[in-house]
Design an enzyme around this catalytic site. Structure first.
Site, PDB file in Angstrom:
ATOM      1  N   GLN A 127      -5.214  -8.957   1.833  1.00  0.00           N
ATOM      2  CA  GLN A 127      -5.077  -7.509   1.757  1.00  0.00           C
ATOM      3  C   GLN A 127      -4.681  -6.917   3.108  1.00  0.00           C
ATOM      4  OE1 GLN A 127      -5.252  -5.783  -1.031  1.00  0.00           O
ATOM      5  NE2 GLN A 127      -5.763  -7.568  -2.271  1.00  0.00           N
ATOM      6  N   CYS A 128      -4.167  -5.704   3.049  1.00  0.00           N
ATOM      7  CA  CYS A 128      -3.798  -4.947   4.251  1.00  0.00           C
ATOM      8  C   CYS A 128      -5.005  -4.831   5.189  1.00  0.00           C
ATOM      9  CB  CYS A 128      -3.317  -3.560   3.822  1.00  0.00           C
ATOM     10  SG  CYS A 128      -3.145  -2.382   5.160  1.00  0.00           S
ATOM     11  N   PRO A 129      -4.848  -5.016   6.513  1.00  0.00           N
ATOM     12  CA  PRO A 129      -3.580  -5.207   7.221  1.00  0.00           C
ATOM     13  C   PRO A 129      -3.215  -6.668   7.440  1.00  0.00           C
ATOM     14  CG  PRO A 129      -5.303  -4.816   8.819  1.00  0.00           C
ATOM     15  CD  PRO A 129      -5.977  -4.795   7.465  1.00  0.00           C
TER      16      PRO A 129
END
Length: 355
Positions: A127-129
């Protein structure tokens, strides 16, 4: 007094809009800054702030558009009152862009050859980042002109990678999305000279808090900044995502941890707790009563104002995934992205808040 009519912008095809533009009948009422970032070829720029100076041939019918249709409706209303024949193009440039501009290709450099010898990395499930951080690390380990290929499943990555290459100066050679995820090929370029490039019109806000009073404060600041002529972006992350929930609860079946989170989170923005004196929810009721009595807009009303003013609302996709919040629960006007998208907007802002 005349009444203006309304059409969705996509009821007119690209050729029809081009013909209207050539005849001087297509009017863009956004700001000059928005216009320079993308517009319908031939459209006449006349910002809604200066609509009172509109002085053109009243024998023609004018087709008015903005970003989504809110400002153009106001401009159309005013022009109709001045006896112009007007059509408000609902959906605005945003809908036109989605239909007529290929976003997957928009940031690509198709003149760069895809090299057979390139390192490949799979960031599926990250997942981000995470994807952007890992790409940055791997790009540092290759030579200028070499390429890497990545596979990512985070839906916010499409927006993030476009923003990242703009900031770093590297080349996005290929970007496409399939059932297996998002595939991107990036070529390393000479390091970009970093410049501080602020503008007096930029405000960005990170809304991390899930407390009603703080969310209201954030929206008041945002609406005030937009009214003062600033371009405003709000990045909603973790508990702050609750502010973007629809006013009516959406029933979605959830399982496991997502179901547990759902049971603990407020169902609508009005049910968000206070940061002080919440008193098991009694403080929330008292606060909303006082706000109404003092004629202070509610949180949903403030968000409606933000949407009408074309304030950019970004929901953090990583936080949504962690907390089990689905797109169906959030307002339709919300955009989705990750930290890369937000950081891209901060480059054009000199006023950044964390709430």
């Amino acid at each position: 007094m005349k009444q203006y009519s309304e059409k969705h912008i996509n009821e007119l095809n690209k050729v029809e809009l081009g013909n209207l533009a050539r005849q001087g009948q297509l009017i863009d009422v956004r700001t000059e800054e928005e216009y320079t970032l993308g517009y319908i070829k031939g459209a006449i720029l006349h910002p809604v702030e200066n609509i009172e100076s509109f002085d053109m041939d009243k024998s023609k019918t004018y087709y008015i558009y903005c970003k989504s249709g809110n400002r153009s409706a106001k401009a159309s209303q005013y022009l109709a009152e001045q006896d112009y024949n007007v059509v408000n193009l609902n959906g605005g440039y945003k809908a036109y862009e989605e239909k007529n501009v290929s976003h997957d290709k928009q940031e690509e450099n198709t003149n760069v050859e895809i090299k057979a010898e390139r390192q490949q990395f799979n960031y599926s499930g990250l997942q981000c980042p995470g994807p952007i951080v890992n790409i940055s690390k791997e790009v540092k380990n290759i030579e200028i002109g070499e390429q890497i290929e990545v596979t990512v499943t985070d839906p916010g990555f499409i927006s993030d990678i476009k923003s990242w290459v703009k900031q770093t100066g590297h080349t996005l050679v290929k970007l496409n999305e399939s059932n297996n995820g998002i595939n991107a090929i990036i070529q390393k370029e000479k390091p970009k000279d970093l410049q501080v490039n602020h503008t007096a019109k930029g405000t960005t806000i990170v809304l991390f808090s899930g407390e009603l009073d703080k969310a209201v404060a954030a929206m008041i600041i945002a609406n005030g900044a937009r009214a003062a002529g600033r371009d405003v972006t709000i990045f909603f992350t973790f508990w702050g995502l609750n502010a973007l929930k629809k006013e009516q609860k959406v029933n979605i079946k959830k399982k496991g941890i997502a179901k547990m989170f759902d049971s603990m989170l407020p169902k609508t923005p009005l049910r968000m707790p206070l940061s002080k004196m919440n008193m098991f929810g009694l403080g929330n009721i008292m606060m909303r009563y006082v706000m109404k009595k003092k004629k202070v807009d509610s949180l949903p009303s403030l968000i409606n104002q933000a949407i009408e003013q074309d304030i950019k609302l970004i929901a953090c996709t990583m936080s949504m995934d962690v907390m089990g919040i689905q797109k169906e629960e959030l307002r339709d006007e919300v955009e989705y992205g990750g930290v890369g998208t937000y950081i891209g907007d901060t480059e054009n802002a000199n006023h950044n808040l964390f709430i």
